[in-house]
Scaffold this motif. Structure first.
Motif, PDB file in Angstrom:
ATOM      1  N   ALA A 112       0.900  -1.395   0.035  1.00  0.00           N
ATOM      2  CA  ALA A 112      -0.003   0.035  -0.041  1.00  0.00           C
ATOM      3  C   ALA A 112       1.008   1.260   0.030  1.00  0.00           C
ATOM      4  N   LYS A 113       2.166   1.312   0.761  1.00  0.00           N
ATOM      5  CA  LYS A 113       3.010   2.112   0.592  1.00  0.00           C
ATOM      6  C   LYS A 113       3.952   2.318  -0.420  1.00  0.00           C
ATOM      7  N   ASP A 117       1.722   3.081  -8.699  1.00  0.00           N
ATOM      8  CA  ASP A 117       0.573   3.363  -9.204  1.00  0.00           C
ATOM      9  C   ASP A 117      -0.341   1.873  -9.365  1.00  0.00           C
ATOM     10  N   ALA A 176      -0.818   0.241  -6.397  1.00  0.00           N
ATOM     11  CA  ALA A 176      -1.616   0.126  -5.370  1.00  0.00           C
ATOM     12  C   ALA A 176      -2.838   1.613  -5.293  1.00  0.00           C
ATOM     13  N   GLU A 177      -2.444   2.391  -5.929  1.00  0.00           N
ATOM     14  CA  GLU A 177      -3.236   3.404  -6.105  1.00  0.00           C
ATOM     15  C   GLU A 177      -4.324   3.066  -6.823  1.00  0.00           C
ATOM     16  N   PHE A 178      -4.196   2.445  -7.906  1.00  0.00           N
ATOM     17  CA  PHE A 178      -5.354   1.836  -8.791  1.00  0.00           C
ATOM     18  C   PHE A 178      -6.190   0.928  -8.156  1.00  0.00           C
ATOM     19  N   LYS A 191      -6.699   0.619  -4.878  1.00  0.00           N
ATOM     20  CA  LYS A 191      -7.570   1.438  -3.949  1.00  0.00           C
ATOM     21  C   LYS A 191      -8.655   2.217  -4.685  1.00  0.00           C
ATOM     22  N   ASN A 192      -8.584   2.512  -5.838  1.00  0.00           N
ATOM     23  CA  ASN A 192      -9.461   3.413  -6.626  1.00  0.00           C
ATOM     24  C   ASN A 192     -10.768   2.321  -7.200  1.00  0.00           C
ATOM     25  N   TRP A 198     -10.608   5.099 -12.287  1.00  0.00           N
ATOM     26  CA  TRP A 198      -9.695   4.334 -11.169  1.00  0.00           C
ATOM     27  C   TRP A 198      -8.228   4.532 -11.402  1.00  0.00           C
ATOM     28  N   PRO A 252      -4.429   6.082 -11.625  1.00  0.00           N
ATOM     29  CA  PRO A 252      -3.547   7.069 -10.723  1.00  0.00           C
ATOM     30  C   PRO A 252      -3.787   8.374 -11.410  1.00  0.00           C
ATOM     31  N   LYS A 253      -3.978   9.563 -10.691  1.00  0.00           N
ATOM     32  CA  LYS A 253      -3.828  10.897 -11.233  1.00  0.00           C
ATOM     33  C   LYS A 253      -2.577  11.173 -11.663  1.00  0.00           C
TER      34      LYS A 253
END
Length: 322
Positions: free
Chosen positions: A266-267, A271, A273-275, A277-278, A318, A320-321
């Motif tokens: 998660a840390k 990208d 992990a962020e994806f 989560k989204n 979803w 990553p920004k």
């Protein structure tokens, strides 16, 4: 079902279509270390549960991770409790659909802090006892648990020993049904089909022959669009009524399904992990992909590709920004 909700685990015939990749066990100690993420390797490791709805999550996530974000995804089927242990060790990076494991959450999220919450999947799950609509139409009072003993002979099979049968899926599914039967003094006996796929086959045969049956079942489930089932009302669920597995005498709750990630992933998972989560979608969207896999016999990759191409506005959110 031991805790607050259904846990569905282990092999099902449907999973054979997944072409699940073999994943060797990692040697990381139970520190939450996700070796691939820590080493900068663009590999993501996901678990593949045994029921088709959860397979749909993994298939779509895998397709987007590989085709849009450039990752290699390794997936492995395993039981849910085993998956929690693997997640804690970093042997897998994420669980995409969890139906509620309070014991594991306390151990790994609260105490060890090797697992973190990944957010809502967007789908609410529910388990219950169901009968076919044609039987409920002919016998309306069957939908009240108090009348089930009246129909026990109707539900009896060669395997139920003179009692009414409640059809179950895999013997590895953890349910409250035996406790409910005992504590409500019902003349019923659980009988396990062996897997979700075998249970579906049995249900379809019953429906084709217009025979009465009682089954442990859940929503969301793609088959619900093809087979009309009616839920039997068990005593209302109240918080804590299922705290002691031996004393359960209540219905199953509605459960917002959750995602969980390895804490290190998660840390440092970037990208990917962020994806993950989204990643959030609706019951209808999950069922659409599940129907393609189990109903239309498409490969999970083909089903994911078809859905992704038709739903760009959904999954683009979803990513990553930048």
């Amino acid at each position: 079902m031991r805790n607050r909700t259904r846990t569905l685990r282990t092999a099902t015939a449907v999973v054979g279509a997944l072409g699940v990749l073999s994943l060797s066990a990692c040697s990381a100690a139970e520190t939450g270390k996700s070796q691939d993420a820590a080493d900068g390797d663009k590999t993501v490791k996901l678990t593949v549960p045994s029921w088709v709805g959860a397979q749909a999550n993994t298939a779509v996530a895998e397709y987007i991770l590989e085709k849009e974000l450039g990752y290699t995804v390794k997936s492995q089927q395993m039981g849910e409790v085993l998956a929690w242990d693997a997640l804690s060790k970093g042997d897998i990076d994420a669980i995409m659909e969890d139906w509620g494991h309070p014991k594991e959450e306390k151990r790994y999220v609260e105490d060890k802090k090797t697992v973190v919450k990944g957010g809502d999947l967007g789908v609410t799950g529910h388990i219950g006892w169901f009968v076919p609509k044609y039987f409920a139409d002919a016998h309306p009072d069957v939908t009240d648990w108090k009348n089930l003993n009246k129909y026990a002979k109707e539900f009896a099979t060669a395997e139920s020993g003179g009692k009414g049968e409640i059809l179950e899926g895999s013997p590895d599914y953890v349910t409250n049904d035996d406790a409910i039967i005992k504590n409500l003094d019902l003349n019923l006996k659980t009988n396990y089909a062996g897997s979700e796929a075998a249970q579906i086959t049995a249900i379809k045969k019953y429906v084709k022959d217009k025979k009465p049956f009682l089954t442990y079942w859940w929503t969301p489930q793609w088959l619900n669009a093809e087979v009309d089932l009616v839920e039997v009302k068990l005593p209302a669920y109240k918080e804590g009524c299922d705290a002691d597995p031996k004393k359960v005498a209540c219905a199953y709750p509605n459960t917002p399904l959750q995602k969980f990630l390895n804490a290190d992933f998660a840390k440092s998972g970037g990208d990917a992990a962020e994806f993950l989560k989204n990643f959030t979608w609706t019951t209808e969207q999950q069922n659409e992909v599940a129907q393609m896999i189990a109903g239309d016999k498409m490969s999970p990759e083909a089903a994911a590709e078809k859905w992704v191409k038709a739903n760009e506005s959904t999954w683009k959110a979803w990513l990553p920004k930048k």
